[in-house]
Design a protein around this motif. Structure first.
Motif, PDB file in Angstrom:
ATOM      1  N   MET A   1     -33.187  76.496  59.013  1.00 47.52           N
ATOM      2  CA  MET A   1     -33.968  75.721  57.950  1.00 47.52           C
ATOM      3  C   MET A   1     -35.376  75.946  57.931  1.00 47.52           C
ATOM      4  O   MET A   1     -35.911  75.940  56.750  1.00 47.52           O
ATOM      5  N   SER A   2     -36.066  75.686  59.055  1.00 49.86           N
ATOM      6  CA  SER A   2     -37.412  76.160  59.136  1.00 49.86           C
ATOM      7  C   SER A   2     -37.963  77.387  58.593  1.00 49.86           C
ATOM      8  O   SER A   2     -38.955  77.533  57.770  1.00 49.86           O
TER       9      SER A   2
ATOM     10  N   ALA B   1     -37.717  77.560  54.792  1.00 52.09           N
ATOM     11  CA  ALA B   1     -38.969  77.056  54.237  1.00 52.09           C
ATOM     12  C   ALA B   1     -40.285  78.076  54.411  1.00 52.09           C
ATOM     13  O   ALA B   1     -41.035  78.268  53.571  1.00 52.09           O
ATOM     14  N   GLU B   2     -40.593  78.489  55.500  1.00 53.87           N
ATOM     15  CA  GLU B   2     -41.808  78.877  56.082  1.00 53.87           C
ATOM     16  C   GLU B   2     -41.868  80.422  55.255  1.00 53.87           C
ATOM     17  O   GLU B   2     -42.797  80.939  54.882  1.00 53.87           O
TER      18      GLU B   2
ATOM     19  N   TYR C   1     -37.748  69.251  67.089  1.00 55.71           N
ATOM     20  CA  TYR C   1     -37.860  68.982  65.505  1.00 55.71           C
ATOM     21  C   TYR C   1     -39.040  69.430  64.677  1.00 55.71           C
ATOM     22  O   TYR C   1     -39.224  69.504  63.618  1.00 55.71           O
TER      23      TYR C   1
ATOM     24  N   LEU D   1     -39.583  71.818  61.676  1.00 53.64           N
ATOM     25  CA  LEU D   1     -39.161  71.443  60.313  1.00 53.64           C
ATOM     26  C   LEU D   1     -40.167  70.457  59.808  1.00 53.64           C
ATOM     27  O   LEU D   1     -40.098  69.907  58.626  1.00 53.64           O
TER      28      LEU D   1
ATOM     29  N   ASP E   1     -42.546  71.633  57.865  1.00 50.13           N
ATOM     30  CA  ASP E   1     -42.878  71.942  56.320  1.00 50.13           C
ATOM     31  C   ASP E   1     -41.546  72.311  55.833  1.00 50.13           C
ATOM     32  O   ASP E   1     -41.406  73.164  54.662  1.00 50.13           O
ATOM     33  N   VAL E   2     -40.483  71.573  56.107  1.00 56.50           N
ATOM     34  CA  VAL E   2     -39.139  71.940  55.517  1.00 56.50           C
ATOM     35  C   VAL E   2     -39.157  71.617  53.850  1.00 56.50           C
ATOM     36  O   VAL E   2     -38.454  72.339  53.162  1.00 56.50           O
TER      37      VAL E   2
ATOM     38  N   ILE F   1     -39.449  74.022  50.622  1.00 55.79           N
ATOM     39  CA  ILE F   1     -38.302  74.853  49.966  1.00 55.79           C
ATOM     40  C   ILE F   1     -38.259  74.239  48.540  1.00 55.79           C
ATOM     41  O   ILE F   1     -37.840  74.900  47.761  1.00 55.79           O
TER      42      ILE F   1
ATOM     43  N   GLY G   1     -39.692  67.073  51.917  1.00 54.04           N
ATOM     44  CA  GLY G   1     -39.026  67.326  53.384  1.00 54.04           C
ATOM     45  C   GLY G   1     -38.331  66.006  53.950  1.00 54.04           C
ATOM     46  O   GLY G   1     -37.248  66.067  54.374  1.00 54.04           O
TER      47      GLY G   1
ATOM     48  N   SER H   1     -41.768  65.712  59.368  1.00 56.33           N
ATOM     49  CA  SER H   1     -41.953  65.982  57.932  1.00 56.33           C
ATOM     50  C   SER H   1     -42.864  65.115  56.888  1.00 56.33           C
ATOM     51  O   SER H   1     -43.808  65.776  56.223  1.00 56.33           O
TER      52      SER H   1
END
Length: 358
Positions: free
Chosen positions: A150-151, A154-155, A198, A201, A203-204, A207, A235, A260
């Motif tokens: 997931m990270s 986004a990244e 965690y 995450l 900057d999740v 997305i 996020g 987040s």
């Protein structure tokens, strides 16, 4: 391989009889008093102990108590051997951790059955514990893989590599651990582990940010900047939605939500998205906020050069107008000051694959 049975009794005839009863099936050790039994067990750990209650100097209850207070002996099975018939004595021994009683006069089959049954039960429990441990490790690994995926999703849209996530996670772990050691009333060691887990995450929510804004090489307009800032609340929304579809209690995911949503809040109240200040900012967000700022200063971006450790440290502790020491929890900042060289080492170890400035 044969199990080892330790027989402890001050009467030699009882030692001989019990050794005769179980000697064909097990390796049998003997001790004629409680102190010798403790010493012997520390040198040669038995699987089960047949322990007489009524012995001079150190009785069977005292021996069991010492075993429970000794880590390497605490899980050794104990069956009390006694001629006593009072129920309260049995209750006392079982409350202390004995697994069973054998009454005198000895009944050979009962002794054999009880030893065998308790050893088989312990082997079954141990195998279950091993299975649970393996399964738990598998679940943790899967959980971490999902977090990383997931990270990265986004990244990578922000043209940032996995090295950034590694730096954030390791640096957060170092800072959170030292914070928990210095301020246990503020942060427990187990919570420090969860914050580090965690932290990737943070900057999740990117997305949900348009590519044109994420990839813009120059300065963002005010409207674009407002959209960029929304990655924090977006996020949080993504992770809250995730939490609703998970089965059972997922308290740990609250750390991800706090990180987040809150990693751009500032201790002096000048951050976003909610303008929280001081203790109203979750501790997970306060920890990751400093790590994220340090890593951003050290990293090259299309719109900026990478700063050295010395310059990044100066900006965090002295300020440059954009970043000021008042933005950070003073306790987090104090801990950072004691281990800022560690963060430099993390950057040096995991830097080099970031995108260069154009």
């Amino acid at each position: 391989m044969k199990h080892t049975v330790l027989v402890v009794d001050d009467a030699e005839i009882n030692l001989i009889m019990l050794k005769e009863i179980v000697g064909s099936d097990y390796i049998v050790l003997t001790a004629s008093n409680g102190q010798d039994a403790i010493t012997l067990m520390k040198n040669e750990l038995p699987d089960i102990v047949l322990l007489d209650i009524n012995m001079p100097d150190i009785n069977g209850f005292d021996v069991l108590q010492r075993m429970k207070e000794t880590p390497e002996l605490a899980n050794v099975l104990v069956i009390f051997v006694t001629a006593e018939t009072e129920t309260y004595l049995e209750e006392k021994g079982l409350d202390m951790g004995a697994v069973d009683y054998v009454h005198k006069p000895y009944k050979e089959k009962i002794i054999r059955y009880k030893i065998r049954n308790h050893l088989e039960l312990k082997a079954y429990r141990d195998s279950l514990e091993d299975l649970v441990q393996v399964r738990t490790q598998q679940l943790v690994a899967s959980h971490e893989a999902i977090i990383t995926s997931m990270s990265l999703l986004a990244e990578q849209r922000d043209k940032v590599t996995g090295d950034h996530l590694t730096r954030i996670k390791i640096s957060t772990q170092l800072l959170a651990n030292k914070l928990a050691q210095a301020y246990p009333q503020l942060l427990s060691q187990s919570d420090a582990q969860q914050i580090a887990l965690y932290s990737p995450l943070h900057d999740v929510g990117k997305i949900a940010i348009p590519d044109a804004i994420l990839g813009k090489p120059g300065k963002l307009s005010q409207d674009e900047y407002e959209i960029m800032k929304s990655h924090t609340s977006k996020g949080g929304s993504i992770l809250r939605e995730t939490n609703t579809i998970l089965v059972g209690s997922n308290r740990e995911l609250q750390f991800a939500i706090d990180i987040s949503e809150g990693h751009h809040e500032r201790f002096d109240g000048t951050g976003y998205p909610m303008g929280l200040a001081g203790e109203s900012i979750p501790i997970a967000a306060r920890v990751v906020a400093l790590v994220d700022v340090y890593d951003a200063l050290r990293s090259a971006r299309p719109y900026k050069e990478a700063f050295s450790h010395e310059e990044s440290h100066r900006i965090i502790t002295v300020g440059d107008g954009r970043t000021m020491p008042g933005h950070f929890d003073p306790r987090v900042l104090d801990i950072y000051n004691t281990m800022q060289a560690d963060l430099d080492n993390v950057c040096n170890a995991y830097m080099g694959k970031e995108p260069k400035t154009s």
